[in-house]
Design a protein around this motif. Structure first.
Motif, PDB file in Angstrom:
ATOM      1  N   ALA A 134      33.502  -9.026  51.711  1.00  0.00           N
ATOM      2  CA  ALA A 134      34.846  -8.547  52.031  1.00  0.00           C
ATOM      3  C   ALA A 134      35.684  -9.661  52.653  1.00  0.00           C
ATOM      4  N   VAL A 135      35.054 -10.477  53.492  1.00  0.00           N
ATOM      5  CA  VAL A 135      35.747 -11.601  54.116  1.00  0.00           C
ATOM      6  C   VAL A 135      36.264 -12.559  53.041  1.00  0.00           C
ATOM      7  N   ASP A 136      35.425 -12.869  52.083  1.00  0.00           N
ATOM      8  CA  ASP A 136      35.827 -13.774  51.012  1.00  0.00           C
ATOM      9  C   ASP A 136      36.920 -13.149  50.143  1.00  0.00           C
ATOM     10  N   TYR A 137      36.746 -11.881  49.807  1.00  0.00           N
ATOM     11  CA  TYR A 137      37.723 -11.172  48.971  1.00  0.00           C
ATOM     12  C   TYR A 137      39.106 -11.187  49.622  1.00  0.00           C
ATOM     13  N   CYS A 138      39.135 -10.917  50.912  1.00  0.00           N
ATOM     14  CA  CYS A 138      40.418 -10.853  51.629  1.00  0.00           C
ATOM     15  C   CYS A 138      41.043 -12.230  51.795  1.00  0.00           C
ATOM     16  N   GLY A 139      40.252 -13.274  51.559  1.00  0.00           N
ATOM     17  CA  GLY A 139      40.783 -14.617  51.649  1.00  0.00           C
ATOM     18  C   GLY A 139      41.347 -15.143  50.343  1.00  0.00           C
ATOM     19  N   VAL A 140      40.887 -14.586  49.214  1.00  0.00           N
ATOM     20  CA  VAL A 140      41.320 -15.107  47.906  1.00  0.00           C
ATOM     21  C   VAL A 140      42.295 -14.183  47.179  1.00  0.00           C
ATOM     22  N   LYS A 141      42.304 -12.902  47.510  1.00  0.00           N
ATOM     23  CA  LYS A 141      43.196 -11.965  46.829  1.00  0.00           C
ATOM     24  C   LYS A 141      44.532 -11.854  47.574  1.00  0.00           C
ATOM     25  N   PRO A 142      45.655 -11.947  46.873  1.00  0.00           N
ATOM     26  CA  PRO A 142      46.968 -11.870  47.525  1.00  0.00           C
ATOM     27  C   PRO A 142      47.344 -10.433  47.889  1.00  0.00           C
ATOM     28  N   GLY A 143      47.895 -10.277  49.088  1.00  0.00           N
ATOM     29  CA  GLY A 143      48.281  -8.956  49.564  1.00  0.00           C
ATOM     30  C   GLY A 143      49.456  -8.357  48.822  1.00  0.00           C
ATOM     31  N   ARG A 144      50.221  -9.180  48.126  1.00  0.00           N
ATOM     32  CA  ARG A 144      51.364  -8.654  47.369  1.00  0.00           C
ATOM     33  C   ARG A 144      50.922  -7.941  46.087  1.00  0.00           C
ATOM     34  N   LYS A 145      49.693  -8.206  45.654  1.00  0.00           N
ATOM     35  CA  LYS A 145      49.200  -7.599  44.414  1.00  0.00           C
ATOM     36  C   LYS A 145      48.043  -6.633  44.635  1.00  0.00           C
ATOM     37  N   PHE A 146      47.350  -6.744  45.746  1.00  0.00           N
ATOM     38  CA  PHE A 146      46.162  -5.930  45.975  1.00  0.00           C
ATOM     39  C   PHE A 146      46.223  -5.244  47.333  1.00  0.00           C
ATOM     40  N   ASP A 147      45.757  -4.005  47.369  1.00  0.00           N
ATOM     41  CA  ASP A 147      45.568  -3.283  48.629  1.00  0.00           C
ATOM     42  C   ASP A 147      44.139  -3.580  49.094  1.00  0.00           C
ATOM     43  N   LYS A 148      43.977  -4.663  49.820  1.00  0.00           N
ATOM     44  CA  LYS A 148      42.641  -5.138  50.177  1.00  0.00           C
ATOM     45  C   LYS A 148      41.925  -4.202  51.144  1.00  0.00           C
ATOM     46  N   ILE A 149      42.682  -3.518  51.982  1.00  0.00           N
ATOM     47  CA  ILE A 149      42.067  -2.564  52.910  1.00  0.00           C
ATOM     48  C   ILE A 149      41.423  -1.425  52.127  1.00  0.00           C
ATOM     49  N   LYS A 150      42.121  -0.940  51.121  1.00  0.00           N
ATOM     50  CA  LYS A 150      41.585   0.137  50.275  1.00  0.00           C
ATOM     51  C   LYS A 150      40.452  -0.377  49.401  1.00  0.00           C
TER      52      LYS A 150
END
Length: 204
Positions: free
Chosen positions: A79-95
């Motif tokens: 999850a740490v890695d995912y939240c570092g590489v995925k942009p928040g403008r395109k993905f709801d990383k919390i969900k």
């Protein structure tokens, strides 16, 4: 040992790796991973994080001047890695990561309850440095798993299964220390307190 003259990069490693949560004025939450963070003052308690201006969290934090530092355990490394590489403008990383969120007590930001430690912060200053801008913030509250705190109130971070980031890789922190603050002189101090009075007593 021979040294190599290595220029053009900050090689300070390892560093803590944390998940930063923020909320904009419209009430939308975001999370992203930060490696450039550190303690900068004890009284008042303050820390800093550095963020690229193009990140969505930069926009959110500038709006509200609040954020929460969440310290993840090693079982959250994906999850740490995912939240570092995925942009928040395109993905709801919390969900996407199915984080359990709880509202902060002193800031209008949610923290990640899955993390053993979460630190509530209010921004005091923003310093524009270059590729990153430094957010200097005062710590206004913390949430710490009860199993990390002993009967004397000491926080055992080593039991939090925390992780660090080192030159592009994640590492689990060890549970056993190789020393504690002041151990290099502690033995000498004990000897002075115990033996010196005895020697002085024989001399008198």
């Amino acid at each position: 040992m021979d040294k190599i003259d290595f220029k053009g990069s900050v090689v300070l490693n390892p560093v803590p790796v944390v998940l930063i949560t923020s909320r904009n004025k419209a009430g939308k939450d975001n999370v992203f991973t930060v490696g450039w963070t550190g303690t900068i003052c004890t009284k008042p308690p303050m820390l800093s994080i550095s963020i690229r201006p193009e990140r969505l969290s930069y926009e959110y934090i500038c709006e509200t001047m609040e954020f929460i530092v969440n310290m993840p355990s090693s079982n959250m490394v994906k999850a740490v890695d995912y939240c570092g590489v995925k942009p928040g403008r395109k993905f709801d990383k919390i969900k996407d990561m199915n984080f359990t969120m709880k509202d902060g007590e002193n800031v209008n930001v949610a923290y990640i309850d899955d993390c053993p430690v979460s630190i509530e912060c209010k921004v005091k200053d923003i310093i524009k440095l270059g590729s990153h801008h430094m957010f200097i913030a005062e710590v206004v509250g913390s949430h710490i798993n009860s199993n990390l705190i002993d009967d004397n109130g000491k926080i055992h971070f080593e039991k939090g299964n925390l992780i660090s980031y080192c030159h592009g890789e994640y590492f689990k922190l060890p549970e056993k220390s190789i020393g504690s603050f002041g151990f290099s002189v502690r033995k000498n101090l004990i000897l002075k307190k115990l033996i010196l009075p005895l020697l002085l007593g024989k001399m008198i």
